[in-house]
Design an enzyme around this catalytic site. Structure first.
Site, PDB file in Angstrom:
ATOM      1  N   SER A   1      47.560  29.205  50.323  1.00 16.55           N
ATOM      2  CA  SER A   1      46.542  28.348  50.919  1.00 16.55           C
ATOM      3  C   SER A   1      46.119  27.305  49.890  1.00 16.55           C
ATOM      4  O   SER A   1      46.955  26.523  49.434  1.00 16.55           O
ATOM      5  CB  SER A   1      45.349  29.179  51.396  1.00 16.55           C
ATOM      6  OG  SER A   1      44.421  28.369  52.100  1.00 16.55           O
TER       7      SER A   1
ATOM      8  N   MET B   1      42.136  30.756  48.997  1.00 16.28           N
ATOM      9  CA  MET B   1      40.855  31.433  49.177  1.00 16.28           C
ATOM     10  C   MET B   1      40.906  32.294  50.434  1.00 16.28           C
ATOM     11  O   MET B   1      41.697  32.050  51.349  1.00 16.28           O
ATOM     12  CB  MET B   1      39.719  30.410  49.270  1.00 16.28           C
ATOM     13  CG  MET B   1      39.837  29.373  50.359  1.00 16.28           C
ATOM     14  SD  MET B   1      38.462  28.201  50.287  1.00 16.28           S
ATOM     15  CE  MET B   1      39.017  26.964  51.474  1.00 16.28           C
TER      16      MET B   1
END
Length: 365
Positions: free
Chosen positions: A180, A298
């Site tokens: 991500s 995250m």
């Protein structure tokens, strides 16, 4: 309030500078120490104001954002820069160039260069400013510099387009990589190190807007020895081939275990979801043929699926904290017991190759 994160906003639009300033000031942990109207102005303001984090527009007069960013990072490598870019194809390509040059991450403007609705990504901007500040440490930076200087792409005939086409339709294993925040730069460290004769198909799930994934897939195709493309419904999994999950869809494996399919469900926070893809591969192909990889990002997407893969006899790899831009996703996978192997980003490719070879050796017995 003391010890607030000092933010410098760089954009040639007065409207955007004001809007971004208003967004940043909604969080008491942040303060705007200044704004700059172009790249040269940004260089001057950095010297004067010493910000903790910079938000940087790309298309500006006098000096563009890419050039300005390179000057700033050369003198102040510890200052993270977040690119604020348009969602256009041109904007996506420039954004990936910025990430390759050292930008921390990006936020996509929702409606062009001057986005009056920039507030819709306000929360994302604030989160990434805080993550950038938290991750801005010299240890992390020095590890990445050392890694990039000591790992070069494998020089093989696989880099010619002709050799990429000479592939069998065998499928020995499936590698599923989830990333991500900070993912594009990290993937550029890992995927080009995989050899063209890798005895596995590679599925990559990167949290990214739909308009960005096609551009990123083309960029990866030029950098990788394995063939690489944005996944489409009906693509056939095969050794030595890589597929990037398209933004806005879930990437799934058909019940025959070979065909890829796209779906708008289940609806998850991120589309595509690492967890959804990993569980689909696990269900259709069995754990003994699966390698799960979780790197920077995250949240906890993929953590539960990594546990399931490991319990089902698969091999799981997580990026170590020493190189992770954001340690959220790999940390969750590790804490839940889903990571058999934990290594820095510059060793992930070698561990993938070892894992695939392990699977091959077991199948020969």
């Amino acid at each position: 309030m003391r010890n607030r994160i000092k933010v410098l906003i760089v954009d040639d639009s007065a409207l955007m500078r004001k809007a971004l300033r208003d967004i940043v000031l909604t969080d008491g942990a942040l303060e705007v120490v200044g704004t700059a109207r172009d790249g040269q102005d940004a260089i001057d303001k950095v010297k004067e104001l010493k910000p903790d984090v910079i938000t940087m527009d790309i298309n500006m007069p006098v000096m563009d954002g890419l050039t300005s960013m390179q000057h700033i990072l050369n003198d102040y490598p510890e200052i993270p820069i977040i690119i604020i870019s348009s969602l256009s194809t041109e904007g996506a390509l420039t954004t990936f160039e910025a990430l390759a040059l050292g930008a921390f991450d990006y936020v996509a403007k929702p409606s062009g260069t001057v986005s009056s609705d920039i507030h819709v990504v306000g929360r994302e901007i604030i989160e990434k400013v805080k993550l950038a500040y938290k991750s801005a440490n010299r240890k992390n930076l020095s590890n990445r510099i050392r890694a990039r200087s000591t790992t070069a792409p494998r020089k093989t005939a696989a880099y010619s387009r002709k050799s990429r086409m000479v592939q069998s339709n065998d499928l020995s294993a499936i590698v599923v990589i989830g990333v991500s925040t900070g993912g594009p730069g990290t993937l550029m460290e890992v995927l080009p190190q995989l050899p063209s004769d890798l005895k596995a198909a590679v599925l990559v799930v990167q949290h990214m807007p739909p308009t960005f994934t096609s551009s990123f897939a083309r960029r990866m195709a030029e950098a990788c020895a394995i063939s690489f493309k944005e996944a489409e419904a009906g693509d056939v999994l095969a050794n030595g081939r890589g597929y990037l999950a398209p933004g806005g869809y879930q990437l799934l494996v058909h019940r025959d275990g070979r065909l890829l399919r796209l779906s708008s469900s289940p609806v998850t926070q991120f589309m595509p979801s690492v967890n959804v893809t990993m569980e689909s591969v696990l269900e259709r192909c069995g754990g003994e043929k699966v390698v799960g990889v979780i790197m920077t990002g995250m949240g906890d997407d993929g953590a539960d699926a990594m546990v399931k893969i490991r319990k089902s006899g698969g091999i799981t790899i997580a990026e170590d904290e020493s190189t992770a831009i954001v340690f959220g996703m790999p940390q969750e996978a590790i804490n839940r017991g889903g990571a058999e192997i934990v290594v820095p980003s510059y060793k992930v490719a070698d561990e993938i190759i070892k894992a695939v070879n392990r699977i091959q050796n077991v199948q020969k017995i």
